[in-house]
Motif scaffolding. Structure first.
Motif, PDB file in Angstrom:
ATOM      1  N   TYR A  37       0.824  -1.204   0.000  1.00 36.73           N
ATOM      2  CA  TYR A  37       0.000   0.000   0.000  1.00 36.73           C
ATOM      3  C   TYR A  37       0.860   1.258   0.000  1.00 36.73           C
ATOM      4  O   TYR A  37       1.818   1.353   0.756  1.00 36.73           O
ATOM      5  N   VAL A  38       0.499   2.207  -0.861  1.00 34.44           N
ATOM      6  CA  VAL A  38       1.162   3.505  -0.880  1.00 34.44           C
ATOM      7  C   VAL A  38       0.716   4.296   0.348  1.00 34.44           C
ATOM      8  O   VAL A  38       1.515   4.901   1.047  1.00 34.44           O
ATOM      9  N   LYS A  39      -0.581   4.276   0.618  1.00 39.72           N
ATOM     10  CA  LYS A  39      -1.139   4.894   1.824  1.00 39.72           C
ATOM     11  C   LYS A  39      -1.420   3.783   2.827  1.00 39.72           C
ATOM     12  O   LYS A  39      -1.734   2.660   2.449  1.00 39.72           O
ATOM     13  N   PHE A  40      -1.350   4.122   4.091  1.00 37.11           N
ATOM     14  CA  PHE A  40      -1.725   3.185   5.153  1.00 37.11           C
ATOM     15  C   PHE A  40      -2.036   4.040   6.371  1.00 37.11           C
ATOM     16  O   PHE A  40      -1.241   4.161   7.301  1.00 37.11           O
ATOM     17  N   ILE A  41      -3.208   4.677   6.322  1.00 36.82           N
ATOM     18  CA  ILE A  41      -3.564   5.684   7.318  1.00 36.82           C
ATOM     19  C   ILE A  41      -4.797   5.227   8.108  1.00 36.82           C
ATOM     20  O   ILE A  41      -5.913   5.247   7.583  1.00 36.82           O
ATOM     21  N   PRO A  42      -4.609   4.813   9.365  1.00 39.65           N
ATOM     22  CA  PRO A  42      -5.770   4.440  10.169  1.00 39.65           C
ATOM     23  C   PRO A  42      -6.617   5.680  10.469  1.00 39.65           C
ATOM     24  O   PRO A  42      -6.078   6.732  10.801  1.00 39.65           O
ATOM     25  N   VAL A  43      -7.931   5.547  10.292  1.00 37.91           N
ATOM     26  CA  VAL A  43      -8.800   6.713  10.468  1.00 37.91           C
ATOM     27  C   VAL A  43      -9.815   6.563  11.598  1.00 37.91           C
ATOM     28  O   VAL A  43     -10.198   7.550  12.220  1.00 37.91           O
ATOM     29  N   GLN A  44     -10.258   5.333  11.850  1.00 33.63           N
ATOM     30  CA  GLN A  44     -11.245   5.086  12.906  1.00 33.63           C
ATOM     31  C   GLN A  44     -10.992   3.710  13.493  1.00 33.63           C
ATOM     32  O   GLN A  44     -10.404   2.849  12.844  1.00 33.63           O
ATOM     33  N   GLU A  64      -6.661   6.314  -2.817  1.00 31.55           N
ATOM     34  CA  GLU A  64      -7.481   7.521  -2.862  1.00 31.55           C
ATOM     35  C   GLU A  64      -8.938   7.247  -2.491  1.00 31.55           C
ATOM     36  O   GLU A  64      -9.597   8.085  -1.892  1.00 31.55           O
ATOM     37  N   THR A  65      -9.450   6.072  -2.870  1.00 26.87           N
ATOM     38  CA  THR A  65     -10.860   5.772  -2.615  1.00 26.87           C
ATOM     39  C   THR A  65     -11.101   4.497  -1.805  1.00 26.87           C
ATOM     40  O   THR A  65     -12.233   4.225  -1.424  1.00 26.87           O
ATOM     41  N   ASP A  66     -10.076   3.712  -1.560  1.00 30.39           N
ATOM     42  CA  ASP A  66     -10.256   2.413  -0.909  1.00 30.39           C
ATOM     43  C   ASP A  66      -9.772   2.392   0.532  1.00 30.39           C
ATOM     44  O   ASP A  66      -8.807   3.062   0.893  1.00 30.39           O
ATOM     45  N   TYR A  67     -10.444   1.558   1.294  1.00 30.12           N
ATOM     46  CA  TYR A  67     -10.135   1.344   2.698  1.00 30.12           C
ATOM     47  C   TYR A  67     -10.093  -0.155   2.955  1.00 30.12           C
ATOM     48  O   TYR A  67     -10.650  -0.939   2.183  1.00 30.12           O
ATOM     49  N   ILE A  68      -9.433  -0.538   4.004  1.00 27.13           N
ATOM     50  CA  ILE A  68      -9.515  -1.910   4.490  1.00 27.13           C
ATOM     51  C   ILE A  68      -9.914  -1.845   5.957  1.00 27.13           C
ATOM     52  O   ILE A  68      -9.735  -0.824   6.618  1.00 27.13           O
ATOM     53  N   HIS A  69     -10.476  -2.940   6.441  1.00 25.03           N
ATOM     54  CA  HIS A  69     -10.753  -3.086   7.860  1.00 25.03           C
ATOM     55  C   HIS A  69      -9.860  -4.204   8.357  1.00 25.03           C
ATOM     56  O   HIS A  69      -9.777  -5.255   7.724  1.00 25.03           O
ATOM     57  N   THR A  90     -15.139   1.166   1.633  1.00 20.70           N
ATOM     58  CA  THR A  90     -15.212   2.549   1.164  1.00 20.70           C
ATOM     59  C   THR A  90     -15.208   3.501   2.354  1.00 20.70           C
ATOM     60  O   THR A  90     -15.266   3.075   3.509  1.00 20.70           O
ATOM     61  N   LYS A  91     -15.173   4.769   2.043  1.00 23.56           N
ATOM     62  CA  LYS A  91     -15.197   5.797   3.083  1.00 23.56           C
ATOM     63  C   LYS A  91     -16.416   5.642   3.993  1.00 23.56           C
ATOM     64  O   LYS A  91     -16.362   5.917   5.186  1.00 23.56           O
TER      65      LYS A  91
END
Length: 98
Positions: A37-44, A64-69, A90-91
């Motif tokens: 992953y280029v991004k790996f930013i935990p948000v919640q 830019e548009t994808d998330y993982i749990h 998704t967001k």
């Protein structure tokens, strides 16, 4: 005999502790998904306290548009283990137990 039902807490913004756990677990997550992953930013995240440690459900921004749990268990000695990864989120995807 009464049965105690344990449930994950409410969804809250990530803390520095959660970011550190995610940084440590990133190689395992990438090995599990087979992706870098280029991004790996935990948000919640949500947490469940147990007698033997804490389980976390964490929403991580990976493109830019994808998330993982991810589901991570941290024992009483603070050793973290990856339990599960749910891709293609998704967001707006709610963090729900796997």
């Amino acid at each position: 005999m009464a049965t105690t039902i344990r449930a994950y807490g409410e969804t809250v913004p990530t803390t520095m502790d959660i970011r550190e756990i995610c940084d440590k677990m990133r190689p395992q997550v990438e090995d599990t998904t087979g992706k870098k992953y280029v991004k790996f930013i935990p948000v919640q995240y949500r947490r469940l306290d147990g007698g033997d440690g804490i389980s976390y459900l964490i929403k991580i921004h990976v493109t830019e548009t994808d998330y993982i749990h991810v589901e991570i268990f941290q024992d009483l000695k603070e050793k973290a283990s990856l339990i599960n990864v749910k891709e293609h989120q998704t967001k707006d995807s709610l963090i729900v137990p796997f």
